[in-house]
Design an enzyme around this catalytic site. Structure first.
Site, PDB file in Angstrom:
ATOM      1  N   TRP A 166       0.828  -1.271  -0.088  1.00 10.46           N
ATOM      2  CA  TRP A 166      -0.116   0.168   0.193  1.00 10.46           C
ATOM      3  C   TRP A 166       0.784   1.137  -0.035  1.00 10.46           C
ATOM      4  O   TRP A 166       2.085   1.143   0.368  1.00 10.46           O
ATOM      5  CB  TRP A 166      -1.152  -0.003   1.151  1.00 10.46           C
ATOM      6  CG  TRP A 166      -0.544  -0.249   2.629  1.00 10.46           C
ATOM      7  CD1 TRP A 166       0.700  -0.574   2.864  1.00 10.46           C
ATOM      8  CD2 TRP A 166      -1.202   0.019   3.820  1.00 10.46           C
ATOM      9  NE1 TRP A 166       0.874  -0.845   4.193  1.00 10.46           N
ATOM     10  CE2 TRP A 166      -0.675  -0.214   4.816  1.00 10.46           C
ATOM     11  CE3 TRP A 166      -2.587   0.503   3.995  1.00 10.46           C
ATOM     12  CZ2 TRP A 166      -0.683  -0.240   6.169  1.00 10.46           C
ATOM     13  CZ3 TRP A 166      -3.121   0.225   5.360  1.00 10.46           C
ATOM     14  CH2 TRP A 166      -2.256   0.075   6.216  1.00 10.46           C
ATOM     15  N   HIS A 180      -7.310  19.506  -8.004  1.00  7.97           N
ATOM     16  CA  HIS A 180      -7.304  20.057  -9.133  1.00  7.97           C
ATOM     17  C   HIS A 180      -5.949  19.303  -9.896  1.00  7.97           C
ATOM     18  O   HIS A 180      -5.456  19.926 -10.811  1.00  7.97           O
ATOM     19  CB  HIS A 180      -7.590  21.349  -9.484  1.00  7.97           C
ATOM     20  CG  HIS A 180      -8.820  21.860  -9.004  1.00  7.97           C
ATOM     21  ND1 HIS A 180      -9.881  22.168  -9.758  1.00  7.97           N
ATOM     22  CD2 HIS A 180      -8.993  22.412  -7.609  1.00  7.97           C
ATOM     23  CE1 HIS A 180     -10.793  22.798  -8.985  1.00  7.97           C
ATOM     24  NE2 HIS A 180     -10.383  22.579  -7.679  1.00  7.97           N
ATOM     25  N   HIS A 191      -9.894  15.824 -13.614  1.00  7.01           N
ATOM     26  CA  HIS A 191     -10.757  16.170 -12.315  1.00  7.01           C
ATOM     27  C   HIS A 191     -11.924  16.715 -12.791  1.00  7.01           C
ATOM     28  O   HIS A 191     -11.871  17.571 -13.732  1.00  7.01           O
ATOM     29  CB  HIS A 191      -9.783  16.918 -11.554  1.00  7.01           C
ATOM     30  CG  HIS A 191      -9.271  18.329 -12.095  1.00  7.01           C
ATOM     31  ND1 HIS A 191      -8.366  18.501 -12.769  1.00  7.01           N
ATOM     32  CD2 HIS A 191      -9.834  19.486 -11.770  1.00  7.01           C
ATOM     33  CE1 HIS A 191      -8.077  19.599 -13.253  1.00  7.01           C
ATOM     34  NE2 HIS A 191      -9.100  20.278 -12.483  1.00  7.01           N
ATOM     35  N   ASP A 244     -14.382  20.415 -11.705  1.00  9.33           N
ATOM     36  CA  ASP A 244     -14.355  21.488 -10.960  1.00  9.33           C
ATOM     37  C   ASP A 244     -16.072  21.847 -10.578  1.00  9.33           C
ATOM     38  O   ASP A 244     -16.774  21.619 -11.434  1.00  9.33           O
ATOM     39  CB  ASP A 244     -14.238  22.648 -12.088  1.00  9.33           C
ATOM     40  CG  ASP A 244     -12.596  22.761 -12.354  1.00  9.33           C
ATOM     41  OD1 ASP A 244     -11.774  22.077 -11.860  1.00  9.33           O
ATOM     42  OD2 ASP A 244     -12.486  23.792 -13.030  1.00  9.33           O
ATOM     43  N   HIS A 268     -15.618  26.217  -6.954  1.00  9.30           N
ATOM     44  CA  HIS A 268     -14.130  26.616  -7.573  1.00  9.30           C
ATOM     45  C   HIS A 268     -13.925  27.718  -7.836  1.00  9.30           C
ATOM     46  O   HIS A 268     -12.848  28.428  -7.775  1.00  9.30           O
ATOM     47  CB  HIS A 268     -13.596  25.739  -8.605  1.00  9.30           C
ATOM     48  CG  HIS A 268     -12.298  25.783  -9.103  1.00  9.30           C
ATOM     49  ND1 HIS A 268     -11.258  25.787  -8.177  1.00  9.30           N
ATOM     50  CD2 HIS A 268     -12.054  25.744 -10.461  1.00  9.30           C
ATOM     51  CE1 HIS A 268     -10.097  25.858  -9.061  1.00  9.30           C
ATOM     52  NE2 HIS A 268     -10.695  25.874 -10.304  1.00  9.30           N
ATOM     53  N   HIS A 317     -14.881  29.598 -16.788  1.00 15.92           N
ATOM     54  CA  HIS A 317     -14.947  29.353 -15.189  1.00 15.92           C
ATOM     55  C   HIS A 317     -16.076  30.317 -14.556  1.00 15.92           C
ATOM     56  O   HIS A 317     -16.827  29.914 -13.745  1.00 15.92           O
ATOM     57  CB  HIS A 317     -13.530  29.352 -14.518  1.00 15.92           C
ATOM     58  CG  HIS A 317     -12.477  28.469 -14.782  1.00 15.92           C
ATOM     59  ND1 HIS A 317     -11.741  28.184 -15.677  1.00 15.92           N
ATOM     60  CD2 HIS A 317     -12.225  27.435 -13.770  1.00 15.92           C
ATOM     61  CE1 HIS A 317     -11.142  27.059 -15.730  1.00 15.92           C
ATOM     62  NE2 HIS A 317     -11.324  26.523 -14.598  1.00 15.92           N
TER      63      HIS A 317
END
Ligand code: MN
Length: 260
Positions: free
Chosen positions: A63, A71, A75, A77, A81, A210
């Protein structure tokens, strides 16, 4: 809805009538993370440290610990964000509605345009032309900009940074507002490191994708791959972010269901 709908899905998967396409980059240290000007804080790239690997630290097991930003890599958003979406209900990855995590997608093939101009700007008129061939973008859909970026970009300069900033494709303000107001999309996705164009810092407002998408409760997906394996319409995207408390985004596995 038929009570056999889930059985049909399972049988379709087993029979290969529904294919699964992985739109996710492998999390690895060398995959680029967005870099901001030095006066701002920076996102961590991916790193991994072995705890044990069938050895003295753990003879029977393997492990690792890992670290990265919200981010990093492929990924999502969330609305929170961006400052424009900071107070929206369900605006963080731990509170966003589960229903948003399974949605149809329209794939806008801009690969030829991006091959000719890495800073290609997606416009409303380009989207309207796309609709003439593929039909109206349904409400609640993802819109993905297919750029084949992995084939086009320099692997040693993945954001295509030049002296005047990055040059990578993205939508302009008018296209973003049209997708939200006229088509009620779920969000916008891309294979590049951001949903906005590389030169979007110089747009008004800066970073319009955005600014308006998140300000209107819409989502972003970036750093995807394999969008060339999707049909223009008809695929369904599963995108389930980690349930990070107050998370502004999250690395995730993005998988598409494709019929046929
Ligand atoms: Mn992001």
């Amino acid at each position: 809805m038929s009570d056999t709908v889930l059985a049909d899905l399972v049988q379709g998967l087993a029979a290969g009538k529904v294919r699964l396409v992985d739109l996710t980059e492998t999390l690895r240290p060398e995959y680029p993370t967005i870099q901001l000007p030095p006066e701002f804080g920076q996102a961590w790239g991916f790193s991994k440290e072995t705890i044990s690997h069938y050895d003295d630290k753990g003879p029977g097991w393997s492990w690792s610990n890992f670290s990265m930003s919200e981010h990093t890599g492929t990924h999502l958003d969330a609305p929170a964000h961006w400052v424009t979406g900071k107070d929206l209900p369900g605006g963080t990855v731990d509170t966003m509605p589960l229903q948003q995590m399974i949605a149809p997608v329209c794939v806008i093939d801009c690969s030829a345009q991006v091959a000719a101009d890495k800073g290609f700007i997606l416009t409303k008129s380009f989207l309207l032309d796309w609709e003439k061939s593929h039909g109206r973008i349904p409400a609640g859909s993802w819109v993905f900009l297919r750029s084949d970026w992995r084939k086009v970009a320099d692997p040693d300069n993945y954001t295509n940074m030049q002296a005047d900033g990055a040059h990578s494709p993205g939508p302009d303000k008018e296209a973003v507002l049209w997708m939200i107001e006229e088509r009620d999309v779920l969000g916008f996705g891309t294979e590049c490191v951001g949903t906005d164009a590389g030169q979007a810092f110089a747009m008004d407002p800066a970073y319009p994708c955005h600014h308006f998408m998140h300000g209107n409760g819409r989502l972003g997906l970036q750093c995807m791959t394999n969008l060339d394996l999707l049909p223009a319409t008809g695929a369904v995207v599963i995108s389930t972010p980690l349930k990070i408390i107050d998370g502004s985004g999250s690395p995730l596995r993005v998988v598409a269901l494709v019929a046929g």
